[in-house]
Design an enzyme around this catalytic site. Structure first.
Site, short mmCIF file in Angstrom:
data_model
loop_
_atom_site.label_atom_id
_atom_site.label_comp_id
_atom_site.label_asym_id
_atom_site.label_seq_id
_atom_site.Cartn_x
_atom_site.Cartn_y
_atom_site.Cartn_z
N ALA A 88 -5.79 -0.50 -1.17
CA ALA A 88 -6.82 -0.56 -0.12
C ALA A 88 -6.11 -0.36 1.21
O ALA A 88 -4.91 -0.62 1.32
CB ALA A 88 -7.50 -1.93 -0.17
N GLY A 147 -5.34 -1.64 -4.94
CA GLY A 147 -6.61 -0.98 -5.25
C GLY A 147 -6.42 0.35 -5.97
O GLY A 147 -7.32 0.80 -6.68
N GLU A 195 -5.99 -0.60 -9.52
CA GLU A 195 -7.32 -1.03 -10.00
C GLU A 195 -8.25 0.17 -10.20
O GLU A 195 -9.08 0.17 -11.11
CB GLU A 195 -7.92 -2.03 -9.01
CG GLU A 195 -7.17 -3.35 -9.01
CD GLU A 195 -7.54 -4.23 -7.84
OE1 GLU A 195 -7.32 -3.81 -6.68
OE2 GLU A 195 -8.06 -5.34 -8.07
N GLU A 205 -0.60 -7.46 -4.18
CA GLU A 205 -1.41 -8.16 -3.17
C GLU A 205 -0.79 -9.47 -2.70
O GLU A 205 -0.98 -9.88 -1.56
CB GLU A 205 -2.82 -8.43 -3.72
CG GLU A 205 -3.70 -7.21 -3.87
CD GLU A 205 -3.50 -6.45 -5.18
OE1 GLU A 205 -2.58 -6.79 -5.94
OE2 GLU A 205 -4.28 -5.52 -5.43
N1 COA Z 1 -2.85 0.87 3.59
C1 COA Z 1 -2.73 1.52 4.77
N2 COA Z 1 -1.73 2.40 5.03
C2 COA Z 1 -0.84 2.60 4.05
C3 COA Z 1 -0.92 1.95 2.79
C4 COA Z 1 -1.98 1.06 2.58
N3 COA Z 1 -2.16 0.41 1.42
N4 COA Z 1 0.15 2.36 2.03
C5 COA Z 1 0.82 3.24 2.79
N5 COA Z 1 0.24 3.40 3.99
C6 COA Z 1 0.66 4.25 5.11
C7 COA Z 1 1.87 3.69 5.83
O1 COA Z 1 1.45 2.72 6.79
C8 COA Z 1 2.43 4.94 6.47
O2 COA Z 1 1.64 5.27 7.59
P1 COA Z 1 2.36 5.69 9.01
O3 COA Z 1 3.15 6.91 8.67
O4 COA Z 1 1.21 5.95 9.92
O5 COA Z 1 3.22 4.53 9.37
C9 COA Z 1 2.17 6.01 5.42
O6 COA Z 1 1.12 5.49 4.60
C10 COA Z 1 3.37 6.30 4.53
O7 COA Z 1 3.81 5.07 3.97
P2 COA Z 1 5.31 4.51 4.05
O8 COA Z 1 5.27 3.03 3.89
O9 COA Z 1 5.97 5.05 5.28
O10 COA Z 1 5.95 5.21 2.77
P3 COA Z 1 7.21 4.70 1.92
O11 COA Z 1 7.54 5.80 1.00
O12 COA Z 1 8.26 4.17 2.80
O13 COA Z 1 6.63 3.46 1.06
C11 COA Z 1 5.03 2.32 -0.32
C12 COA Z 1 5.65 3.66 0.09
C13 COA Z 1 3.84 2.64 -1.25
C14 COA Z 1 6.06 1.48 -1.08
C15 COA Z 1 4.54 1.56 0.92
O14 COA Z 1 3.74 2.44 1.70
C16 COA Z 1 3.71 0.35 0.62
O15 COA Z 1 4.25 -0.68 0.24
N6 COA Z 1 2.37 0.43 0.80
C17 COA Z 1 1.48 -0.68 0.64
C18 COA Z 1 1.24 -0.97 -0.83
C19 COA Z 1 0.36 -2.17 -1.01
O16 COA Z 1 0.70 -3.27 -0.67
N7 COA Z 1 -0.82 -1.92 -1.55
C20 COA Z 1 -1.76 -2.95 -1.86
C21 COA Z 1 -2.71 -3.15 -0.76
S1 COA Z 1 -3.84 -4.45 -1.15
#
Ligand code: COA
Length: 259
Positions: free
Chosen positions: A66, A112, A115, A135
């Site tokens: 999400a 999400g 999910e 989460e």
């Molecule tokens: N919501 C909003 N934005 C998200 C996102 C999310 N769930 N997951 C990634 N993004 C965005 C990042 O903020 C970043 O945006 P920016 O360039 O404007 O800063 C862009 O997507 C790229 O992500 P980034 O974190 O730079 O890539 P990465 O390769 O370093 O890491 C992940 C990848 C997936 C490990 C990391 O993005 C992450 O942990 N995301 C969240 C996962 C999460 O907790 N999901 C559950 C949500 S309930």
């Protein structure tokens, strides 16, 4: 129909829905949820569509969860409303679709995103796919069915561990856990899913829809068996069941009409 956050295409009766926010790793914001809901309505209502694939744009992510930027303003009431709305409009609607909907997981499927894949009827993944319910890192729990659907697939104790640690795990682990049916090279992913769906398209559509209903009603109690018996009986009121038996006896290929 054209969307802001989705790409869609209809080819050989397969509707491919691609979540298209690669710069945000295809995170599910409110617009994606609204548009996914409309795209799934299209699967329900368009007779040209026999099945659907959900995937993510780019090579890095299916859906990274999400959209966390929308969480900052939430309180208990609006948080519950967000989850309830998403479940009704998208996740439960996917699960209850009478036409098969398959997740083609091509990268991160987190929160999400995991999910969303779990709500689909089954999951095929690429070698670089990564799954997880992280989460708890945000002080949250899954809200789009993760505690329920993951538990059904991997069992209670493993779901407890995966959700409590927020561990990110590979496609190969996901196969071992019973979540993913097959892992293929990324450039083969959509073809592989289409190959499976083309096989399903040769079967009787009403029987397929009853398979989905009966398996969704899986239950260790007599209720699950009774439901299957009822659905089995209903098949005999379809023209396709008569055609299937006649084709077998006449040693020819069945010509199913979905009636
Ligand atoms: N919501 C909003 N934005 C998200 C996102 C999310 N769930 N997951 C990634 N993004 C965005 C990042 O903020 C970043 O945006 P920016 O360039 O404007 O800063 C862009 O997507 C790229 O992500 P980034 O974190 O730079 O890539 P990465 O390769 O370093 O890491 C992940 C990848 C997936 C490990 C990391 O993005 C992450 O942990 N995301 C969240 C996962 C999460 O907790 N999901 C559950 C949500 S309930």
């Amino acid at each position: 129909m054209s969307y802001q956050t989705l790409l869609t295409s209809l080819e050989n009766n397969i509707y491919t829905i691609t979540i298209n926010r690669p710069e945000k790793l295809n995170a599910l914001n409110k617009t994606v949820i609204e548009e996914l809901s409309e795209a799934i309505d299209e699967v329900y209502n368009n007779p040209e569509i026999k099945s659907a694939i959900i995937t993510g744009a780019g090579e890095k992510s299916f859906v990274a969860g999400a959209d966390i930027s929308e969480f900052l303003q939430l309180d208990a009431t609006s948080g519950e409303a967000l989850a309830r709305k998403g479940n009704i409009k998208v996740f439960d609607k996917i699960e209850n679709s009478s036409k098969p909907i398959v997740a083609a997981v091509n990268g991160f499927a987190l929160g999400g995103g995991c999910e969303l894949a779990l709500a689909c009827h089954f999951i095929i993944a690429s070698e670089n796919a990564k799954f997880g319910q992280p989460e708890v890192n945000l002080g949250l729990i899954p809200g789009y069915g993760g505690t329920q659907r993951l538990t059904q697939l991997v069992g209670k104790n493993r779901a407890m561990q995966l959700i409590m640690t927020g561990e990110i795990f590979s496609a190969v682990d996901a196969i071992q856990f019973g979540m993913v049916n097959k892992v293929v090279a990324q450039n083969e992913l959509l073809n592989e899913v289409k190959k499976i769906l083309n096989v399903i398209h040769t079967k009787a559509p009403l029987a397929i829809s009853k398979v989905i209903e009966a398996i969704n009603n899986f239950d260790h109690t007599q209720q699950g068996y009774d439901f299957e018996i009822q659905k089995f009986g209903e098949c005999f009121s379809t023209e396709d069941a008569k055609e299937g038996a006649a084709a077998f006896i006449e040693k020819r290929k069945a010509n199913f009409k979905g009636k």
